[in-house]
Design an enzyme around this catalytic site. Structure first.
Site, PDB file in Angstrom:
ATOM      1  CG  ASP A  57      -1.777   1.163   1.334  1.00  6.55           C
ATOM      2  OD1 ASP A  57      -1.787   2.174   0.711  1.00  6.55           O
ATOM      3  OD2 ASP A  57      -2.592   1.251   2.420  1.00  6.55           O
ATOM      4  CE1 TYR A 148      -8.044   9.917 -11.127  1.00  8.52           C
ATOM      5  CE2 TYR A 148      -8.897  11.442 -12.924  1.00  8.52           C
ATOM      6  CZ  TYR A 148      -7.833  10.387 -12.474  1.00  8.52           C
ATOM      7  OH  TYR A 148      -6.982   9.780 -13.630  1.00  8.52           O
ATOM      8  CE  LYS A 152      -4.553  11.129 -11.345  1.00 10.92           C
ATOM      9  NZ  LYS A 152      -3.211  10.108 -11.583  1.00 10.92           N
ATOM     10  CB  ILE A 181      -6.332   4.808 -21.718  1.00 13.59           C
ATOM     11  CG1 ILE A 181      -5.755   6.031 -21.570  1.00 13.59           C
ATOM     12  CG2 ILE A 181      -5.944   3.338 -22.294  1.00 13.59           C
ATOM     13  CD1 ILE A 181      -5.015   6.478 -23.114  1.00 13.59           C
ATOM     14  CB  THR A 183      -8.419   1.033 -18.693  1.00 15.20           C
ATOM     15  OG1 THR A 183      -9.129   2.051 -18.070  1.00 15.20           O
ATOM     16  CG2 THR A 183      -7.161   1.582 -19.508  1.00 15.20           C
TER      17      THR A 183
HETATM   18  N1  LIG Z   1      -7.538   4.787 -17.355  1.00 16.92           N
HETATM   19  C1  LIG Z   1      -7.456   6.033 -18.243  1.00 16.92           C
HETATM   20  O1  LIG Z   1      -8.270   6.594 -19.008  1.00 16.92           O
HETATM   21  C2  LIG Z   1      -6.523   6.693 -17.326  1.00 16.92           C
HETATM   22  C3  LIG Z   1      -6.532   8.343 -18.093  1.00 16.92           C
HETATM   23  C4  LIG Z   1      -5.767   9.236 -17.676  1.00 16.92           C
HETATM   24  C5  LIG Z   1      -4.991   9.032 -16.517  1.00 16.92           C
HETATM   25  N2  LIG Z   1      -4.950   7.635 -16.109  1.00 16.92           N
HETATM   26  C6  LIG Z   1      -4.296   7.605 -14.643  1.00 16.92           C
HETATM   27  O2  LIG Z   1      -3.492   6.413 -15.001  1.00 16.92           O
HETATM   28  C7  LIG Z   1      -3.041   5.498 -13.812  1.00 16.92           C
HETATM   29  C8  LIG Z   1      -3.399   4.201 -13.985  1.00 16.92           C
HETATM   30  O3  LIG Z   1      -4.814   4.103 -14.423  1.00 16.92           O
HETATM   31  P1  LIG Z   1      -5.564   2.711 -14.749  1.00 16.92           P
HETATM   32  O4  LIG Z   1      -6.619   2.943 -15.790  1.00 16.92           O
HETATM   33  O5  LIG Z   1      -4.369   1.663 -14.953  1.00 16.92           O
HETATM   34  O6  LIG Z   1      -6.294   2.486 -13.410  1.00 16.92           O
HETATM   35  P2  LIG Z   1      -6.291   0.991 -12.671  1.00 16.92           P
HETATM   36  O7  LIG Z   1      -7.423   1.142 -11.530  1.00 16.92           O
HETATM   37  O8  LIG Z   1      -6.145  -0.330 -13.499  1.00 16.92           O
HETATM   38  O9  LIG Z   1      -4.942   0.998 -11.976  1.00 16.92           O
HETATM   39  C9  LIG Z   1      -4.536   1.569 -10.875  1.00 16.92           C
HETATM   40  C10 LIG Z   1      -4.065   0.589  -9.697  1.00 16.92           C
HETATM   41  O10 LIG Z   1      -3.228   1.158  -8.771  1.00 16.92           O
HETATM   42  C11 LIG Z   1      -3.452   0.176  -7.535  1.00 16.92           C
HETATM   43  N3  LIG Z   1      -3.629   1.181  -6.486  1.00 16.92           N
HETATM   44  C12 LIG Z   1      -4.694   1.787  -5.939  1.00 16.92           C
HETATM   45  N4  LIG Z   1      -4.047   2.320  -4.727  1.00 16.92           N
HETATM   46  C13 LIG Z   1      -2.977   1.867  -4.379  1.00 16.92           C
HETATM   47  C14 LIG Z   1      -2.312   1.880  -3.286  1.00 16.92           C
HETATM   48  N5  LIG Z   1      -2.672   2.508  -2.131  1.00 16.92           N
HETATM   49  N6  LIG Z   1      -1.152   1.166  -3.085  1.00 16.92           N
HETATM   50  C15 LIG Z   1      -0.655   0.403  -4.256  1.00 16.92           C
HETATM   51  N7  LIG Z   1      -1.583   0.434  -5.217  1.00 16.92           N
HETATM   52  C16 LIG Z   1      -2.575   1.025  -5.420  1.00 16.92           C
HETATM   53  C17 LIG Z   1      -4.737  -0.272  -7.967  1.00 16.92           C
HETATM   54  O11 LIG Z   1      -4.774  -1.714  -7.130  1.00 16.92           O
HETATM   55  C18 LIG Z   1      -4.954  -0.657  -9.404  1.00 16.92           C
HETATM   56  O12 LIG Z   1      -4.158  -1.666  -9.720  1.00 16.92           O
HETATM   57  C19 LIG Z   1      -3.562   6.534 -12.961  1.00 16.92           C
HETATM   58  O13 LIG Z   1      -2.703   7.347 -12.133  1.00 16.92           O
HETATM   59  C20 LIG Z   1      -4.780   7.192 -13.559  1.00 16.92           C
HETATM   60  O14 LIG Z   1      -5.265   8.331 -12.767  1.00 16.92           O
HETATM   61  C21 LIG Z   1      -5.821   6.695 -16.623  1.00 16.92           C
END
Ligand SMILES: NC(=O)c1ccc[n+]([C@@H]2O[C@H](COP(=O)([O-])OP(=O)(O)OC[C@H]3O[C@@H](n4cnc5c(N)ncnc54)[C@H](O)[C@@H]3O)[C@@H](O)[C@H]2O)c1
Length: 248
Positions: A57, A148, A152, A181, A183
């Site tokens: 964490d 959020y 950011k 993205i 996802t």
């Molecule tokens: N998905 C999108 O469209 C998008 C767009 C812009 C930015 N982002 C950014 O990209 C990054 C990844 O996003 P994603 O889509 O892969 O999300 P995701 O939820 O698939 O991945 C985030 C990961 O962080 C882990 N996590 C959360 N809290 C945690 C903690 N306290 N300690 C350790 N791990 C922890 C979660 O378990 C998860 O596996 C994020 O920073 C998000 O803000 C995503």
């Protein structure tokens, strides 16, 4: 990409879609990769890539300290840090103090804790590259997203400050700012809100000049670029990977 072979990288949120895509690309480029994530399920997909994964964490100061020291002991000094882990809490002014604490403790304080503990490894190695995940949500307002988006935006500010602090140690610090993205974060939030995924995909796609959401591998490629020597004159910058979302 130049200068990645044999480098040691740490990716937080390594079991999330974009963390995993970053890992896949860094491994392809010849890096040795360590990962932190809260999750443990699916960790075998990382071990199959030779990744050293720890369930950590990032908001837990003591756990982060031990886990960073363990990487040094087992693999060696990290010179590429990808701060990707995040909490997604979408609230407006109705956010409770507990919700604010929750998102800040991971997106800002957790990012800072991991960086603080990896920094000595980078300094001792003579330099490195830190990549902080911001977003297009770090540039614009979005209705009901204030918790959020505040984090950011903050990550972009923190990146510019760290770029100044760490430049004397030859450590570059940049953000990566993805657009939408495709996802599981997207499909899960559609499901939670009872929205039709195909319809929401069409709506999200229309927000991007390229007429679609991005793919995780397109973000992984940009992460590898920022980590590599091909980005050697980039620090304090935002690399926007958004299919034209912000150009509309
Ligand atoms: N998905 C999108 O469209 C998008 C767009 C812009 C930015 N982002 C950014 O990209 C990054 C990844 O996003 P994603 O889509 O892969 O999300 P995701 O939820 O698939 O991945 C985030 C990961 O962080 C882990 N996590 C959360 N809290 C945690 C903690 N306290 N300690 C350790 N791990 C922890 C979660 O378990 C998860 O596996 C994020 O920073 C998000 O803000 C995503």
């Amino acid at each position: 990409m130049r200068g990645l072979k044999g480098k040691i990288a740490l990716v937080t949120g390594g079991l999330g879609d974009l963390g995993y895509a970053s890992i896949v690309r860094l491994v392809e480029e010849g890096c040795r990769v360590a990962s932190f994530d809260l999750k443990t399920d699916d960790a075998q997909k990382l071990s199959a890539l030779g990744v050293f994964h720890q369930a950590v964490d990032i908001a837990d100061e003591a756990a982060v300290k031990v886990a960073c020291a363990t990487i040094l002991e087992k693999i060696g000094p990290v010179t590429i840090l990808v701060n990707c882990a995040a909490r997604f809490i979408f609230r407006s002014v109705d956010a409770t103090p507990a919700e604010w604490n929750d998102i800040l403790s991971v997106n800002i304080i957790g990012t800072s804790l991991v960086t603080q503990n990896i920094l000595p490894q980078m300094k001792a190695s003579g330099g490195g590259s830190i990549i902080n995940f911001s977003s297009v949500s770090g540039f614009v307002g979005q209705a009901n997203f204030s918790t959020y988006n505040a984090t950011k935006f903050a990550l972009r500010g923190l990146t510019k400050c760290w770029a100044q602090d760490f430049a004397p140690h030859h450590i570059r610090v940049n953000t990566i700012c993805p657009g939408y993205i495709y996802t599981s974060a997207f499909t899960d939030s559609c499901q939670k809100l009872g929205l039709d995924i195909a319809e929401e995909d069409r709506r999200a796609s229309a927000m991007h000049l390229l007429g679609r959401q991005g793919q995780p591998a397109e973000v992984g490629a940009a992460v590898a670029f920022l980590a590599s020597d091909d980005a050697s004159f980039m620090t304090g910058s935002d690399l926007v990977v958004d299919g034209g979302y912000l150009a509309r």
